[in-house]
Design an enzyme around this catalytic site. Structure first.
Site, PDB file in Angstrom:
ATOM      1  N   ARG A 241      -0.650 -15.087  -3.196  1.00  0.00           N
ATOM      2  CA  ARG A 241       0.771 -15.297  -2.952  1.00  0.00           C
ATOM      3  C   ARG A 241       1.177 -16.635  -3.579  1.00  0.00           C
ATOM      4  O   ARG A 241       0.440 -17.624  -3.485  1.00  0.00           O
ATOM      5  CB  ARG A 241       1.071 -15.325  -1.446  1.00  0.00           C
ATOM      6  CG  ARG A 241       1.079 -13.959  -0.771  1.00  0.00           C
ATOM      7  CD  ARG A 241       2.248 -13.096  -1.243  1.00  0.00           C
ATOM      8  NE  ARG A 241       2.284 -11.805  -0.581  1.00  0.00           N
ATOM      9  CZ  ARG A 241       1.773 -10.669  -1.068  1.00  0.00           C
ATOM     10  NH1 ARG A 241       1.153 -10.668  -2.240  1.00  0.00           N
ATOM     11  NH2 ARG A 241       1.897  -9.539  -0.406  1.00  0.00           N
ATOM     12  N   GLU A 270       9.515 -16.278  -6.800  1.00  0.00           N
ATOM     13  CA  GLU A 270       9.409 -15.100  -7.663  1.00  0.00           C
ATOM     14  C   GLU A 270      10.783 -14.456  -7.761  1.00  0.00           C
ATOM     15  O   GLU A 270      11.404 -14.244  -6.721  1.00  0.00           O
ATOM     16  CB  GLU A 270       8.414 -14.084  -7.076  1.00  0.00           C
ATOM     17  CG  GLU A 270       6.991 -14.491  -7.302  1.00  0.00           C
ATOM     18  CD  GLU A 270       5.972 -13.470  -6.792  1.00  0.00           C
ATOM     19  OE1 GLU A 270       6.346 -12.290  -6.612  1.00  0.00           O
ATOM     20  OE2 GLU A 270       4.826 -13.864  -6.580  1.00  0.00           O
ATOM     21  N   HIS A 289       3.515 -10.581 -11.066  1.00  0.00           N
ATOM     22  CA  HIS A 289       3.013  -9.980  -9.816  1.00  0.00           C
ATOM     23  C   HIS A 289       2.600  -8.517 -10.056  1.00  0.00           C
ATOM     24  O   HIS A 289       3.161  -7.597  -9.436  1.00  0.00           O
ATOM     25  CB  HIS A 289       4.060 -10.099  -8.702  1.00  0.00           C
ATOM     26  CG  HIS A 289       3.469 -10.038  -7.320  1.00  0.00           C
ATOM     27  ND1 HIS A 289       4.035 -10.669  -6.240  1.00  0.00           N
ATOM     28  CD2 HIS A 289       2.365  -9.400  -6.849  1.00  0.00           C
ATOM     29  CE1 HIS A 289       3.315 -10.417  -5.153  1.00  0.00           C
ATOM     30  NE2 HIS A 289       2.288  -9.645  -5.499  1.00  0.00           N
TER      31      HIS A 289
HETATM   32  C1  DGY Z   1       0.156  -6.716  -2.096  1.00  0.00           C
HETATM   33  O1  DGY Z   1      -0.083  -5.511  -1.890  1.00  0.00           O
HETATM   34  O2  DGY Z   1       0.205  -7.542  -1.185  1.00  0.00           O
HETATM   35  C2  DGY Z   1       0.315  -7.138  -3.515  1.00  0.00           C
HETATM   36  O3  DGY Z   1       0.792  -8.415  -3.646  1.00  0.00           O
HETATM   37  C3  DGY Z   1       1.172  -6.158  -4.297  1.00  0.00           C
HETATM   38  O4  DGY Z   1       0.441  -4.985  -4.385  1.00  0.00           O
END
Ligand code: DGY
Length: 328
Positions: A241, A270, A289
């Site tokens: 993240r 983002e 992402h």
């Molecule tokens: C998640 O699933 O948490 C990812 O960041 C996106 O697939």
């Protein structure tokens, strides 16, 4: 009997989308960009379920707007930091997420970023596209070796372990820092991964790959102090993240040479604005992402998100529940 009412914050891939449309009375936000806040607050009103994406916060205000009949929140992601699970738990609302099916795809991509940064792949591509390639050069775009280097994995959960598995194929020395995983964890032992504290990991690693959930405690875990501990040749990979890394401190560290390179699948914020100083640097890779973005994985995530949603609506235990405390 009337169907349960569900707000879906964006179209998800098949087959999960069709399963949801068939089973419930679904209002699906049809645009490519996330719905505005007001639309979410309106859309969830009177709903029994919410199927959310990580781009839409599902907080107390949203749950209040939905009303006391809300039975389930199903998040189309393994991470669920966009959902206020404390409030959901206090209201006995199970929160679904989509683990396991994306582990390999995400670990594959984290390792892709590691290799691309180590060997300066995007810089090389830019160099060719900009017409700079005139001859083979003994010192042209020299990178870092991967085989035999030390990889530090911060967060040794499913994806962190997947990263260790890949690194073991490159004869890397593997360190991990994770308060919740024992030194003699079977995967750690099998991969020859050594548990160390975060300071040791930062000091000793050639590559640091982040796989820890975003919580108030881990926000800006990677700040100026962390970068100062890292090797000046170190490469940071973040597929977890964005807010785990302080973007201003990262910019300073990359510019001053505190660390060598960063490869980011996730950023704060983002999307990263085009005028972000990070994007002016040569020693960084930023992608939008996409670590779990394979056709098969996104389809499997949709199946799980649908299964979680329907289980919650029918009062059954969610196959993948982020707040199992709701079951006592
Ligand atoms: C998640 O699933 O948490 C990812 O960041 C996106 O697939």
């Amino acid at each position: 009997m009337s169907k349960a009412k569900v707000f879906v914050t964006r179209i998800i891939p098949e087959p999960g989308m069709q399963t949801v449309r068939d089973a419930v009375d679904a209002t699906v936000w049809p645009e490519d960009l996330p719905p505005p806040r007001e639309t979410v607050l309106d859309g969830v009103r009177g709903c029994d379920g919410i199927l959310s994406l990580l781009t839409t916060p599902i907080d107390q205000e949203v749950m209040d707007a939905a009303g006391s009949q809300l039975k389930v929140v199903s998040n189309y992601a393994v991470g669920f930091d966009n959902v206020d699970t404390d409030t959901a738990t206090a209201r006995n609302i199970p929160v679904g997420h989509t683990p396991d099916v994306l582990t390999d795809t995400t670990a594959d991509f984290a390792f892709t970023l590691l290799m691309a940064a180590a060997r300066r792949v995007t810089e090389g591509s830019r160099y060719v596209l900009e017409g700079k390639w005139q001859t083979w050069g003994p010192s042209l775009l020299l990178g870092q070796d991967i085989t035999g280097a030390t990889l530090g994995i911060v967060g040794f959960g499913r994806i962190g372990k997947g990263m260790a598995h890949r690194a073991s194929g490159f004869d890397m020395d593997i360190l991990f820092a994770d308060d919740w995983v024992a030194a003699d964890d079977p995967v750690a032992v099998a991969m020859g991964a050594r548990k160390v504290d975060l300071d040791t990991l930062l000091t000793e690693s050639d590559f640091v790959s982040v796989h820890t959930p975003l919580t108030p405690e881990t926000t800006h875990l990677f700040d100026a102090a962390a970068f100062a501990r890292m090797k000046s040749t170190a490469i940071l990979i973040n597929t977890a993240r964005g807010p785990l890394v302080n973007p201003d401190d990262l910019h300073a560290a990359l510019k001053s040479g505190d660390i060598l390179y960063a490869a980011l699948d996730v950023t704060e914020p983002e999307p990263l604005p085009l005028d972000s100083p990070l994007l002016e640097l040569d020693n960084i890779i930023v992608v939008p992402h996409i670590a779990s973005a394979s056709v098969t994985t996104r389809a499997r995530m949709s199946e799980i998100a649908a299964a979680n949603l329907l289980a919650g609506l029918e009062g059954r235990r969610l196959p993948h529940c982020a707040n199992p405390e709701v079951y006592g």
